[in-house]
Write a protein that holds these residues in place. Sequence first.
Motif, PDB file in Angstrom:
ATOM      1  N   VAL B 263       8.086  15.855  48.524  1.00 59.56           N
ATOM      2  CA  VAL B 263       9.147  16.273  47.617  1.00 59.56           C
ATOM      3  C   VAL B 263       9.964  17.336  48.337  1.00 59.56           C
ATOM      4  N   HIS B 264      11.261  17.033  48.475  1.00 60.32           N
ATOM      5  CA  HIS B 264      12.128  18.008  49.104  1.00 60.32           C
ATOM      6  C   HIS B 264      13.380  18.119  48.260  1.00 60.32           C
ATOM      7  N   ARG B 265      13.604  19.358  47.791  1.00 55.92           N
ATOM      8  CA  ARG B 265      14.762  19.593  46.917  1.00 55.92           C
ATOM      9  C   ARG B 265      14.807  18.569  45.788  1.00 55.92           C
ATOM     10  N   ALA B 266      13.697  18.475  45.070  1.00 53.38           N
ATOM     11  CA  ALA B 266      13.592  17.620  43.875  1.00 53.38           C
ATOM     12  C   ALA B 266      13.729  16.134  44.178  1.00 53.38           C
ATOM     13  N   LEU B 267      13.677  15.775  45.436  1.00 50.91           N
ATOM     14  CA  LEU B 267      13.785  14.363  45.773  1.00 50.91           C
ATOM     15  C   LEU B 267      12.436  13.862  46.302  1.00 50.91           C
ATOM     16  N   LEU B 268      11.888  12.849  45.630  1.00 53.35           N
ATOM     17  CA  LEU B 268      10.580  12.311  46.012  1.00 53.35           C
ATOM     18  C   LEU B 268      10.777  11.152  46.971  1.00 53.35           C
ATOM     19  N   THR B 269      10.262  11.273  48.193  1.00 56.45           N
ATOM     20  CA  THR B 269      10.389  10.188  49.156  1.00 56.45           C
ATOM     21  C   THR B 269       9.020   9.818  49.691  1.00 56.45           C
ATOM     22  N   CYS B 270       8.907   8.553  50.029  1.00 59.40           N
ATOM     23  CA  CYS B 270       7.672   8.116  50.671  1.00 59.40           C
ATOM     24  C   CYS B 270       8.039   6.956  51.588  1.00 59.40           C
ATOM     25  N   GLU B 271       7.038   6.240  52.039  1.00 55.48           N
ATOM     26  CA  GLU B 271       7.245   5.190  53.026  1.00 55.48           C
ATOM     27  C   GLU B 271       8.293   4.163  52.610  1.00 55.48           C
ATOM     28  N   PRO B 279      12.473  16.589  38.362  1.00 51.45           N
ATOM     29  CA  PRO B 279      13.135  17.739  37.756  1.00 51.45           C
ATOM     30  C   PRO B 279      12.243  18.975  37.863  1.00 51.45           C
ATOM     31  N   GLY B 280      12.871  20.097  38.166  1.00 50.47           N
ATOM     32  CA  GLY B 280      12.116  21.345  38.225  1.00 50.47           C
ATOM     33  C   GLY B 280      11.537  21.642  39.594  1.00 50.47           C
ATOM     34  N   TRP B 281      11.695  20.729  40.546  1.00 51.29           N
ATOM     35  CA  TRP B 281      11.136  20.946  41.872  1.00 51.29           C
ATOM     36  C   TRP B 281      12.257  21.257  42.882  1.00 51.29           C
ATOM     37  N   ALA B 282      13.376  21.820  42.394  1.00 50.62           N
ATOM     38  CA  ALA B 282      14.546  21.987  43.234  1.00 50.62           C
ATOM     39  C   ALA B 282      14.274  22.798  44.490  1.00 50.62           C
ATOM     40  N   ASP B 283      13.433  23.781  44.366  1.00 51.83           N
ATOM     41  CA  ASP B 283      13.232  24.669  45.505  1.00 51.83           C
ATOM     42  C   ASP B 283      12.041  24.277  46.360  1.00 51.83           C
ATOM     43  N   SER B 284      11.410  23.179  46.003  1.00 52.90           N
ATOM     44  CA  SER B 284      10.119  22.947  46.649  1.00 52.90           C
ATOM     45  C   SER B 284      10.251  22.053  47.878  1.00 52.90           C
ATOM     46  N   ASP B 285       9.205  22.112  48.672  1.00 55.49           N
ATOM     47  CA  ASP B 285       9.113  21.313  49.885  1.00 55.49           C
ATOM     48  C   ASP B 285       7.625  21.062  50.064  1.00 55.49           C
ATOM     49  N   ALA B 286       7.132  19.987  49.421  1.00 56.63           N
ATOM     50  CA  ALA B 286       5.676  19.867  49.336  1.00 56.63           C
ATOM     51  C   ALA B 286       5.210  18.446  49.628  1.00 56.63           C
ATOM     52  N   ASP B 287       3.995  18.335  50.208  1.00 59.90           N
ATOM     53  CA  ASP B 287       3.360  17.036  50.402  1.00 59.90           C
ATOM     54  C   ASP B 287       2.543  16.697  49.168  1.00 59.90           C
ATOM     55  N   VAL B 288       2.697  15.471  48.669  1.00 59.48           N
ATOM     56  CA  VAL B 288       1.931  15.015  47.503  1.00 59.48           C
ATOM     57  C   VAL B 288       1.522  13.559  47.746  1.00 59.48           C
ATOM     58  N   ASP B 289       0.739  13.036  46.797  1.00 56.23           N
ATOM     59  CA  ASP B 289       0.525  11.585  46.748  1.00 56.23           C
ATOM     60  C   ASP B 289       1.235  11.071  45.516  1.00 56.23           C
ATOM     61  N   VAL B 290       1.869   9.899  45.635  1.00 53.91           N
ATOM     62  CA  VAL B 290       2.538   9.343  44.474  1.00 53.91           C
ATOM     63  C   VAL B 290       1.714   8.157  43.955  1.00 53.91           C
ATOM     64  N   VAL B 291       1.598   8.088  42.628  1.00 53.56           N
ATOM     65  CA  VAL B 291       0.845   7.001  41.989  1.00 53.56           C
ATOM     66  C   VAL B 291       1.823   5.909  41.599  1.00 53.56           C
ATOM     67  N   LEU B 292       1.628   4.703  42.116  1.00 50.92           N
ATOM     68  CA  LEU B 292       2.518   3.593  41.772  1.00 50.92           C
ATOM     69  C   LEU B 292       1.712   2.481  41.117  1.00 50.92           C
ATOM     70  N   ARG B 293       2.126   2.111  39.919  1.00 50.37           N
ATOM     71  CA  ARG B 293       1.442   1.016  39.229  1.00 50.37           C
ATOM     72  C   ARG B 293       2.183  -0.289  39.540  1.00 50.37           C
ATOM     73  N   PRO B 294       1.494  -1.412  39.580  1.00 48.40           N
ATOM     74  CA  PRO B 294       2.119  -2.670  39.990  1.00 48.40           C
ATOM     75  C   PRO B 294       3.347  -3.044  39.161  1.00 48.40           C
ATOM     76  N   HIS B 295       3.381  -2.639  37.873  1.00 49.25           N
ATOM     77  CA  HIS B 295       4.549  -3.043  37.083  1.00 49.25           C
ATOM     78  C   HIS B 295       5.772  -2.183  37.417  1.00 49.25           C
ATOM     79  N   GLU B 296       5.561  -1.094  38.180  1.00 46.01           N
ATOM     80  CA  GLU B 296       6.691  -0.233  38.542  1.00 46.01           C
ATOM     81  C   GLU B 296       7.276  -0.602  39.894  1.00 46.01           C
ATOM     82  N   VAL B 297       6.629  -1.511  40.602  1.00 48.03           N
ATOM     83  CA  VAL B 297       7.044  -1.816  41.968  1.00 48.03           C
ATOM     84  C   VAL B 297       7.891  -3.093  41.964  1.00 48.03           C
ATOM     85  N   ALA B 298       9.102  -2.971  42.488  1.00 48.78           N
ATOM     86  CA  ALA B 298      10.001  -4.120  42.549  1.00 48.78           C
ATOM     87  C   ALA B 298      10.056  -4.664  43.979  1.00 48.78           C
TER      88      ALA B 298
END
Lengths: 564, 380
Positions: B263-271, B279-298
């Motif tokens: 997450v960098h400047r409220a933008l979540l990026t991954c592979e 929202p609310g992460w405007a100032d952050s620069d953090a490593d996280v794991d994102v949870v993706l459920r099959p119905h959310e993946v296009a």
Amino acid sequence: MTDTAALAEPRPPRRRPRTHGVGRPAWSALVVTVAAVVATPVLAVVVDGLGNSAALPRDLGQMILTTLALMLGVGAGSLVVGGGLAWLVTAYRFPLRNLLVWLLVLPLAMPAYVLGFVFLSVFDVAGPVQSFLRAVFGADVWVPEVRSLPAAIIVMSLSLYPYVYLMARSALIEQSSGTYDAARTLGANRGRALRRVVLPLARPSLAAGLALVMMETLTDFATVQYFNVQTVSVGVYLVWKGTFDFHAATRLAVLVLLFAVAVLVAERALRGRARYHQQGGRRQGFEPERLRGARAWAATALCLAALSAGFLIPVAQLLVWAVGQVISDASFLADPRFAEYLANSLLVAGVTSLVCVGLSLCVGHAIRLGGGRLVSGAAQLTTFGYAVPGAVVGIGVLLSFAALDAGLERAGVPGGTGLIVTGSVVGILYAYVIRFLAPAYQSVSASLEKISPTLTASALSLGAGPRRMLGRVHLPLARPGVAVALMLVVIDAVKELPIVLLLRPFGFTTASVWVYELARENFWEKASLPALVIVAVAIIPVFVLVGQTRRREAHRTVPGKAGQ
Amino acid sequence: MTAQTKSAPAGRDAVGAPPALTLEGVTKRYGSARGVEGMDLVVPPGELLTLIGPSGCGKSTTLRLVAGLERPDAGTITVAGRVVADTRRFVEPERRRVGLVFQDHALFPHLTVGKNVEFGLHDLRSGERRSRAGELLDLVQLAHLADRYPHELSGGEQQRVALARALAPRPAVVLLDEPFSSLDESLRAQVRRDTVATLRETGTTGVLVTHDQTEALSVGTRVVVMNNGLIEQADSPEKVFEQPSTRFVASFMGDADFLPAHVHRALLTCEIGIVSTVPGWADSDADVDVVLRPHEVALSPSADATARVSAVEYHGAFVLHHVRLASGRTLRSWQPHDVRHPVGTPVTVTVAAGTSPTLLVGDRAVTTPPGNAPRIAVAP
């Protein structure tokens, strides 16, 4: 010991009984109390026997050797007869095989003290065999001594072989069928699969059967006296009846106990560390091979010979005598002693049976209510009496009551329990309960364990306290086991001889004692009728047992039923 | 407490009435093995709670503790305001007012259906007993079978009798231990609906133990997810599924794939690119794991994509596509039944618009940037 019930169910693998609650103090205390009451006499024997230095009989060494020889001889004899017959009927097909499979169990109904006197009547000096030999070869023809150790071994082997036979047979057909199939698919031919897989797998069962036989041999001190065989058990009996010297009797009783422990240790060793517990469903097992011609008839003849010697001939002889008696003197049937002694037998057996089953039910019920290791350990302890020879239980009961008397007198009760104990049947009942609690408990707890634990939990959650649970849920559902237990204990108690001989108050006689006394005096014809009654009673559990085994085997072969 | 009277309007008793069941710091160990550890739970009257977790998670132990079949090592259990177990007191199961329904139904085989239902009513006079039993059998629509024996009933009927029997003494709470899992698939949904309806109609507080995720989500007003003797999350079904509080809950309640993300400047990026804004992460620069459920993946086929379809499973209404990303990680995606990309198809992977996926730091879900006063999402 006449533990037909010990064979009724194949020994389940020991596991901690499932519990269904947190235990109830009162019920747990009851189990511990029962265990203590059962264990007290044996502990008394051990404590007194090890703590005194009374003189032992001078011929003690000879007694020990005789006991050893008798036990090993009977063990070997029943192993050959029982194991051999089991092998024959399982591995081969021959004429009458399907019938003989079940008939060969019948000698179980023939107590050794009955078979023994019939054997003597036929082969002793005055019997038909020796008379015939003398008539043919002259008066000084040599015949082996009939009242001897070898003859005792033969008689006891013939009456005890079914224990090994049943164990071996169930091992051969049930335990190893799956592994037999596996061995065959791995390329072993029939003979190799039998030698390398089936026989080794049967070893623990053979050991168990052998241990039962040896325990029965050790506990007997009536039959062997027909044959002038002096075992340590006979020693206990004679010392007590001859001198009423507690200390000498208990020292000998400890020796008997040592023999019993040795048998159990040997069984463990023979069984090995292996747990040959078969799992899996219905299997084909090996196909019996069809014997033809002379070999087939020889197999039939072998089975018939064992059956005749162990059951058919003695029963026929008893019938001939009994009919002769009734014809020559019909008043014999009206002999009041006959009715009295039979009533004594049934009374003692009935009370024992009710007490044993009642206690078993309470112990099994308490276990289901939970209570932890102490309670399940105590429950195990209540059943250990079956492995304690009759002489030890008998002397232990006498010792415990003597100590109770002494205690009461010290407490200010003049005369203690007085003659209530030594002068009544209370001692016999106590000893019987110790001896027969195991078969009763086995049967009752087998039934209780079939009740789903969720049923117990449901009844609790519906507001049923322990007593209501016992009356409304556990007892009604365990009824089949309770009925079987009641019957088995009655029958075992009617057959039982050594304990009554040791503990009976003056003037108290049961049917089994009567048979024994008449037979000792060579009044064989007179003994025949009560002996037949005992055999007729004892045959009932054999039929039950056969029925159970057949049902189990039928169940195994029901198509599509994933048998257990 | 009259919460279980049939005619009581739902909710009336909730006001001022004590919780039907509470557990405070309840612990039970088996030797060194953990059964339940410091469990806290409050079940208000009338709630239908589902308890779910893998086998050995402690859900059955919890049930046995509440029923009084086990004694807790520590903690306090109350039923309808009365302490039934703590360090000093222990109320026997038959005095707890806790009903039980088991998977095997546990009907008394030697008693008729009617007598089974009457079993728990032995305090009443026989006339009252019969009328109460009749009332319950009416409720589960089995009055016509009162004289039958349990073995003459179908599995579904047995289950209804078991429920009627448990409800007859008006327990403060009914515990249902996987009550539907012995039933046929076809029958299960119907019996489940009927059971839930009966519990609601009588305003009964229920705790249902299950290992079936769909069942837990569809039956309960609240779902408690347990793992290894601990409560991982206790929330409404929607929250448990959409906002899992731990990695375990995310993967246990429904399918989930995890991708390392940033997450960098409220933008979540991954592979697979930009996933969403946070929202609310405007100032952050953090490593996280994102949870993706099959119905959310296009998915959309694209010749120059680096991701490849690695397996396709046909499920009837939907087709599950396994997609192997360039990194070697796998994502799953539900596609309508008429969409089927053959194995090996290069596809572009995106996240469906409007998705705000759960973010994990370590094994915990986070809603605020980790460096910035980390707060772990737990049940309110």
